[in-house]
Design a protein around this motif. Structure first.
Motif, PDB file in Angstrom:
ATOM      1  N   HIS A 166     -52.045  48.247  13.957  1.00  0.00           N
ATOM      2  CA  HIS A 166     -50.765  47.794  14.467  1.00  0.00           C
ATOM      3  C   HIS A 166     -50.360  48.735  15.595  1.00  0.00           C
ATOM      4  O   HIS A 166     -50.553  49.940  15.513  1.00  0.00           O
ATOM      5  N   THR A 167     -49.804  48.173  16.622  1.00  0.00           N
ATOM      6  CA  THR A 167     -49.370  48.977  17.755  1.00  0.00           C
ATOM      7  C   THR A 167     -47.913  49.365  17.566  1.00  0.00           C
ATOM      8  O   THR A 167     -47.066  48.520  17.331  1.00  0.00           O
ATOM      9  N   LEU A 168     -47.660  50.645  17.663  1.00  0.00           N
ATOM     10  CA  LEU A 168     -46.327  51.198  17.521  1.00  0.00           C
ATOM     11  C   LEU A 168     -45.893  51.750  18.868  1.00  0.00           C
ATOM     12  O   LEU A 168     -46.657  52.454  19.515  1.00  0.00           O
ATOM     13  N   THR A 169     -44.694  51.433  19.302  1.00  0.00           N
ATOM     14  CA  THR A 169     -44.165  51.999  20.537  1.00  0.00           C
ATOM     15  C   THR A 169     -43.282  53.186  20.179  1.00  0.00           C
ATOM     16  O   THR A 169     -42.310  53.041  19.456  1.00  0.00           O
ATOM     17  N   ILE A 170     -43.660  54.349  20.688  1.00  0.00           N
ATOM     18  CA  ILE A 170     -42.922  55.574  20.414  1.00  0.00           C
ATOM     19  C   ILE A 170     -42.261  56.014  21.721  1.00  0.00           C
ATOM     20  O   ILE A 170     -42.897  56.005  22.770  1.00  0.00           O
ATOM     21  N   SER A 171     -40.998  56.392  21.630  1.00  0.00           N
ATOM     22  CA  SER A 171     -40.303  56.827  22.844  1.00  0.00           C
ATOM     23  C   SER A 171     -39.513  58.105  22.577  1.00  0.00           C
ATOM     24  O   SER A 171     -39.181  58.423  21.446  1.00  0.00           O
ATOM     25  N   SER A 172     -39.242  58.790  23.655  1.00  0.00           N
ATOM     26  CA  SER A 172     -38.470  60.021  23.596  1.00  0.00           C
ATOM     27  C   SER A 172     -37.559  60.070  24.810  1.00  0.00           C
ATOM     28  O   SER A 172     -37.950  59.673  25.907  1.00  0.00           O
ATOM     29  N   THR A 173     -36.349  60.559  24.608  1.00  0.00           N
ATOM     30  CA  THR A 173     -35.359  60.613  25.676  1.00  0.00           C
ATOM     31  C   THR A 173     -34.855  62.042  25.837  1.00  0.00           C
ATOM     32  O   THR A 173     -34.649  62.738  24.848  1.00  0.00           O
ATOM     33  N   ALA A 174     -34.673  62.452  27.090  1.00  0.00           N
ATOM     34  CA  ALA A 174     -34.091  63.759  27.383  1.00  0.00           C
ATOM     35  C   ALA A 174     -32.996  63.570  28.422  1.00  0.00           C
ATOM     36  O   ALA A 174     -33.074  62.693  29.287  1.00  0.00           O
ATOM     37  N   GLU A 175     -31.991  64.398  28.319  1.00  0.00           N
ATOM     38  CA  GLU A 175     -30.866  64.333  29.240  1.00  0.00           C
ATOM     39  C   GLU A 175     -30.784  65.633  30.018  1.00  0.00           C
ATOM     40  O   GLU A 175     -31.112  66.697  29.497  1.00  0.00           O
ATOM     41  N   GLY A 176     -30.374  65.527  31.260  1.00  0.00           N
ATOM     42  CA  GLY A 176     -30.249  66.719  32.094  1.00  0.00           C
ATOM     43  C   GLY A 176     -29.076  66.596  33.046  1.00  0.00           C
ATOM     44  O   GLY A 176     -28.489  65.532  33.209  1.00  0.00           O
ATOM     45  N   THR A 177     -28.767  67.728  33.672  1.00  0.00           N
ATOM     46  CA  THR A 177     -27.688  67.797  34.658  1.00  0.00           C
ATOM     47  C   THR A 177     -28.213  68.485  35.903  1.00  0.00           C
ATOM     48  O   THR A 177     -28.806  69.559  35.812  1.00  0.00           O
ATOM     49  N   SER A 178     -27.972  67.890  37.044  1.00  0.00           N
ATOM     50  CA  SER A 178     -28.478  68.436  38.302  1.00  0.00           C
ATOM     51  C   SER A 178     -27.897  69.815  38.586  1.00  0.00           C
ATOM     52  O   SER A 178     -26.732  70.085  38.306  1.00  0.00           O
ATOM     53  N   GLU A 179     -28.729  70.677  39.159  1.00  0.00           N
ATOM     54  CA  GLU A 179     -28.312  72.028  39.518  1.00  0.00           C
ATOM     55  C   GLU A 179     -28.312  72.262  41.029  1.00  0.00           C
ATOM     56  O   GLU A 179     -28.250  73.387  41.486  1.00  0.00           O
ATOM     57  N   VAL A 180     -28.401  71.172  41.785  1.00  0.00           N
ATOM     58  CA  VAL A 180     -28.487  71.273  43.243  1.00  0.00           C
ATOM     59  C   VAL A 180     -27.277  70.605  43.885  1.00  0.00           C
ATOM     60  O   VAL A 180     -26.898  69.493  43.517  1.00  0.00           O
ATOM     61  N   TYR A 181     -26.700  71.316  44.876  1.00  0.00           N
ATOM     62  CA  TYR A 181     -25.599  70.752  45.659  1.00  0.00           C
ATOM     63  C   TYR A 181     -26.181  70.133  46.919  1.00  0.00           C
ATOM     64  O   TYR A 181     -26.871  70.799  47.701  1.00  0.00           O
ATOM     65  N   TRP A 182     -25.905  68.843  47.111  1.00  0.00           N
ATOM     66  CA  TRP A 182     -26.376  68.156  48.313  1.00  0.00           C
ATOM     67  C   TRP A 182     -25.193  67.953  49.256  1.00  0.00           C
ATOM     68  O   TRP A 182     -24.182  67.376  48.876  1.00  0.00           O
ATOM     69  N   LYS A 183     -25.334  68.430  50.501  1.00  0.00           N
ATOM     70  CA  LYS A 183     -24.295  68.220  51.496  1.00  0.00           C
ATOM     71  C   LYS A 183     -24.315  66.760  51.924  1.00  0.00           C
ATOM     72  O   LYS A 183     -25.355  66.155  52.080  1.00  0.00           O
ATOM     73  N   SER A 184     -23.133  66.226  52.168  1.00  0.00           N
ATOM     74  CA  SER A 184     -23.037  64.826  52.586  1.00  0.00           C
ATOM     75  C   SER A 184     -23.288  64.664  54.042  1.00  0.00           C
ATOM     76  O   SER A 184     -23.067  65.438  54.875  1.00  0.00           O
TER      77      SER A 184
END
Length: 134
Positions: free
Chosen positions: A116-134
């Motif tokens: 049987h095929t099982l779909t396994i997933s994993s999720t990670a969350e992050g926050t940007s550490e770079v300031y981009w000038k407009s």
């Protein structure tokens, strides 16, 4: 006649049968564990993928060539080719959150039973550490 009845009632061979049954049961349990172990290993690898990709995107401040190169290196080292989905794309401004979801299919088979095929997933969350000038 009494000798034959006495011989039939003797249970000298029962230990051999008990040991044989015990060994067979232990082998079935061992094979079952060996067929399920890849699921746990894949889950651990996917957690690692998601965390490392999220960290790369945090440092780079965008989802692009840096994250693609990191994914390629992870694929080479582990042999997996998971499906990666991002909650956003391109540049990510400092303080903005994003998520990455990594998923892969694992085939489980046990003796003569079809896999049987099982779909396994994993999720990670992050926050940007770079300031981009407009």
């Amino acid at each position: 006649m009494k000798k034959r009845i006495k011989r039939l009632k003797a249970n000298k061979g029962s230990t051999y049968i008990s040991v044989t049954i015990f060994v067979m049961i232990m082998m079935i349990v061992f094979v079952f564990i060996m067929s399920v172990a890849p699921v746990f290993l894949t889950k651990m690898n996917l957690n690692n993928y998601a965390n490392e990709l999220a960290r790369e995107a945090e440092i780079a401040g965008r989802i692009g060539t840096e994250t693609t190169h990191r994914l390629d290196r992870l694929n080479e080292s582990s042999g997996l080719t998971p499906t990666v989905t991002w909650s956003t794309s391109g540049r990510i401004q400092i303080g903005r959150s994003f998520t990455v979801t990594v998923s892969a299919d694992v085939d489980i088979s046990f003796f003569i039973f079809q896999g049987h095929t099982l779909t396994i997933s994993s999720t990670a969350e992050g926050t940007s550490e770079v300031y981009w000038k407009s």
